[in-house]
Write a protein that holds these residues in place. Sequence first.
Motif, PDB file in Angstrom:
ATOM      1  N   LEU A  31       2.943  -0.930 -11.015  1.00 22.36           N
ATOM      2  CA  LEU A  31       3.225  -1.404  -9.659  1.00 22.36           C
ATOM      3  C   LEU A  31       2.598  -0.486  -8.616  1.00 22.36           C
ATOM      4  N   LYS A  32       2.617   0.805  -8.905  1.00 18.89           N
ATOM      5  CA  LYS A  32       2.046   1.764  -7.954  1.00 18.89           C
ATOM      6  C   LYS A  32       0.540   1.576  -7.834  1.00 18.89           C
ATOM      7  N   ARG A  34      -1.082  -1.276  -8.412  1.00 26.44           N
ATOM      8  CA  ARG A  34      -1.364  -2.585  -7.827  1.00 26.44           C
ATOM      9  C   ARG A  34      -1.000  -2.646  -6.349  1.00 26.44           C
ATOM     10  N   GLU A  35       0.110  -2.004  -5.979  1.00 30.13           N
ATOM     11  CA  GLU A  35       0.657  -2.190  -4.634  1.00 30.13           C
ATOM     12  C   GLU A  35       0.743  -0.910  -3.806  1.00 30.13           C
ATOM     13  N   GLU A  36       0.357   0.219  -4.382  1.00 31.77           N
ATOM     14  CA  GLU A  36       0.438   1.537  -3.730  1.00 31.77           C
ATOM     15  C   GLU A  36       1.874   2.025  -3.555  1.00 31.77           C
ATOM     16  N   TYR A  37       2.836   1.146  -3.826  1.00 31.06           N
ATOM     17  CA  TYR A  37       4.237   1.548  -3.716  1.00 31.06           C
ATOM     18  C   TYR A  37       5.008   0.912  -4.858  1.00 31.06           C
ATOM     19  N   ARG A  89      14.493  -6.196  -6.017  1.00 30.49           N
ATOM     20  CA  ARG A  89      13.137  -6.424  -6.551  1.00 30.49           C
ATOM     21  C   ARG A  89      13.077  -6.029  -8.019  1.00 30.49           C
TER      22      ARG A  89
END
Length: 269
Positions: A31-32, A34-37, A89
Amino acid sequence: MDGMDWGNFLLPYEQAVEELKVKFKTMRAELKKREEYAPIEFVTGRVKRMTSILEKSKRLNVPVENIERGIEDIAGIRIMCQFVEDIRRVAELIRQRKDMNVLYEKDYITNFKDSGYRSFHMIVEYPVQTALGQKLVLAEIQIRTLAMNFWATIEHSLNYKYRDSLPEDVRARLKKAGEAAFILDNEMSSIREEILEAQISFEDHSKIVQTCLSCIQALYSYHRVSEAIQFQRKFNELWEQRDMVGMKQLEEVLIAEIKAAKKSIGQQP
């Protein structure tokens, strides 16, 4: 309880905990990227101690032959999040997984306990591949914020000390602390966007710095010593000034230098 081989009994639970920890840590890393967070801050896990299992089976009146299904948290995973919104989430991501089956959920955030306890629990059925074949193991996944976890850890220690019979004054102060943790979570949620922006900016800057230093080190390995020294001086100057715009430009120049160095070596006989 006679003849119970606790070592063998707990083996599938130990395996489940280790596998689940790896899976959720991998989820966080993906997730980090793909989404930076990532909504997951960190993951821990444990297998319940034999004494705790026996005490709970006695309290719930669960006979030893029914422990596997009657006690759902022998294998426990704890997922910590920064914000309350992240909990929802993460829960949704777990529901979507095909490698475990969510049996039911306990929302102690919306319906928090009188003690002040807040957390989101999911009871999952997880298939473990043992030497004797597949075994379905129950595991409890607790998803909570850092503030919730801090409070719950203190409560657990106090309950252990007082054997679940907390003095009234301690109980009142603990409940007040739970309310304070709840207020803290709400305050953090109110400035969530600012916090995330700052964290992502920090991560981006860290990556730029790491790339620059890695490229400078690579130049030494390509025998571009004088260039490496010059770039190191430039890096030091930009770092002292905290000039991230200049650092980004330096990164681009260094990447081009490394590509040229590789091409040069490739053209040599």
